[in-house]
Design an enzyme around this catalytic site. Structure first.
Site, mmCIF file in Angstrom:
data_model
loop_
_atom_site.group_PDB
_atom_site.id
_atom_site.type_symbol
_atom_site.label_atom_id
_atom_site.label_comp_id
_atom_site.label_asym_id
_atom_site.label_seq_id
_atom_site.Cartn_x
_atom_site.Cartn_y
_atom_site.Cartn_z
ATOM 1 N N LYS A 124 1.169 -20.683 53.438
ATOM 2 C CA LYS A 124 0.896 -22.157 53.515
ATOM 3 C C LYS A 124 1.023 -22.176 52.771
ATOM 4 C CE LYS A 124 1.559 -24.636 57.411
ATOM 5 N NZ LYS A 124 1.560 -24.545 59.125
ATOM 6 N N ASP A 164 6.337 -28.827 57.950
ATOM 7 C CA ASP A 164 4.799 -28.866 59.068
ATOM 8 C C ASP A 164 5.015 -30.377 58.575
ATOM 9 O OD1 ASP A 164 2.514 -27.235 60.292
ATOM 10 O OD2 ASP A 164 1.250 -28.715 58.527
#
Ligand code: NDP
Length: 445
Positions: A124, A164
């Site tokens: 991430k 995201d």
């Protein structure tokens, strides 16, 4: 080392990372039984190695705003675990981004990706840059500066980022463009790309649609039909809007949506025209959900989340982490809510999760329910490798199949003696076992 010792040690080592510790505690508390059945895991200190990211990149991102001022933001990429495939996980641009949040997301992503049945490790990244209120040119300059630093650490078989919060098609396009220029190659290093340059059909819809497919699998275990059920959704971004779209298609009633300023409540359910309005408001005009309440004269709760106001059968939190606490959970249950399926990552606090599990409602954690997004990202990677494009029907059918398989894995590992399916345990154990086996086979590295 025992699981509880690992947590204590992580708390001492990373005292300022509450979200990361919260995610680790949630997973470790549910895998203890299977962990204890495998003494070899302890000998290899597997849990600690699985909890600590393989590596973390931290960098400064300097860019010039429209007024000619030099701005500095922080950039990060957490490469958590690549035991079962290249690091894979989104990039978040939001003012709240810090290392604790990205480490929790990368940790969760590792288990989620394992559940998808595809070969993807967990990662991430992101920045404390907020695209909100910035011009297109500012967003482009920021994305380019961000990738000028990150490009050397990513690649189609190394680490494949995606979108995201705050990172949609526009941002992915700008980042991919700069990546391609720096790396001097056209490969599938990003997913969520535009359809004209390697993107997959159904990727924008995948997280929301996938969550609804997962919900349908859960409802089927109780013989419940989705039609006419009232669903409260939080957020009004990518995940929330496509969740709403699929729900409307299936005849359910979407009674609320929200943004970081407040939430709307429409007891009779929003219609397709109103959902189109929200989509345009958020993606084209980049406005606030309050404007919907003004346009359609519905109830609006400034600074509040939907859960205490929206009477619903089903809740689908799809905004951000820790957005549904113990009080919210109790309010939902008191109003008759019997299913919660998480579109966001870790939206329910530990206290809320406890309420749902004690009440034995259908409760799906994000790592299972929202895995549709990364699953179609995996399918985008497969299409890019083959230099082929699959039809929307093909991708959607594969997405449905993957969500059904994730649901099945949850039931295998999560069904309790009285028949109650503990999806938290099921998802964690299924996700963990695959990664653990791969790590054992690959030795201590
Ligand atoms: P978007 O940026 O498209 O939308 C986020 C939505 O949540 C916006 O409505 C935003 O409001 C709201 N929001 C963001 N932060 C907060 C906050 N602190 N408090 C209240 N509301 C907030 O993001 P996505 O839809 O892509 O992501 C939503 C969630 O789903 C995240 O948890 C993400 O990690 C998760 N997820 C996303 C996937 C994807 O494919 N995109 C895949 C799997 C999970 P505002 O407009 O005011 O900022």
């Amino acid at each position: 080392m025992k699981a509880v010792e690992v947590i204590d040690k992580l708390k001492c080592r990373f005292p300022n990372e509450p979200e990361y510790i919260q995610a680790v505690e949630e997973v470790l508390s549910t895998i203890e039984d299977v962990y204890n059945e495998h003494p070899e895991f302890e000998r290899y200190n597997l849990i600690e190695r699985l909890c600590i990211p393989d590596r973390v990149f931290t960098f400064r991102v300097s860019w010039v705003d429209d007024k000619g001022n030099v701005q500095n933001n922080m950039g990060y990429r957490v490469q958590h675990n690549n035991a079962i495939g290249p690091y894979k996980g989104g990039i978040r641009f939001h003012s709240s981004v810090n290392l604790s949040i990205l480490k929790f997301l990368a940790f969760e992503q590792t288990f989620k990706n394992s559940l998808t049945t595809l070969a993807m490790g967990g990662g991430k990244g992101g920045s404390d840059f907020s695209p909100r209120g910035k011009s297109d040119m500012e967003v482009m300059r920021f994305c380019q500066a961000f990738i000028t630093e990150l490009w050397r650490h990513i690649g189609p078989d190394t680490d494949v980022p995606a979108g995201d919060i705050g990172v949609g098609g526009r941002e992915v396009g700008y980042m991919y463009g700069m990546y391609k220029k720096m790396a001097r190659e056209f490969t599938g290093t990003f997913t969520g790309k535009g359809l004209d340059f390697g993107g997959s059909l159904v990727r924008p819809e995948a997280t929301g649609y996938g969550n609804v497919y997962f919900l349908l699998n859960m409802l089927a275990t109780k013989g419940i039909d989705i039609k006419d059920k009232k669903v409260a959704i939080s957020g009004s971004g990518n995940v929330a809007t496509y969740t709403a779209k699929k729900l409307l298609e299936l005849g359910a009633k979407v009674v609320s949506m929200s943004d970081s300023n407040g939430s709307i409540y429409v007891p009779e359910g929003i219609n397709q025209e109103q959902l189109d309005y929200i989509f345009k408001l958020k993606n084209i005009y980049r406005g606030r959900i309050k404007e919907f309440a003004e346009e359609y004269d519905c109830q609006y709760f400034e600074g509040e989340r939907p859960w205490q106001h929206a009477v619903c059968d089903i809740a689908m939190p799809s905004a951000t982490q820790n957005e549904l606490d113990g009080d919210d959970a109790r309010a939902l249950l008191a109003n008759g809510c019997f299913a919660v399926s998480e579109g966001a990552n870790m939206p329910s606090t530990p206290e809320a999760i406890k309420e749902f599990l004690t009440a034995k409602i259908l409760y799906a954690p994000g790592k299972a329910a929202n895995a549709g997004g990364v699953s179609v990202s995996g399918l985008e990677m497969a299409q890019n490798s083959q230099k082929l494009n699959w039809s929307a029907e093909e991708v959607d059918a594969k997405l449905k199949g993957i969500m059904a398989e994730i649901h099945k894995q949850c039931t295998i590992y999560g069904t309790e003696e009285d028949g109650f399916i503990n999806y938290v345990k099921g998802a964690n154990v299924a996700g963990f076992m695959k990664v653990a086996r791969a790590m054992m086979a690959q030795g201590i590295i």
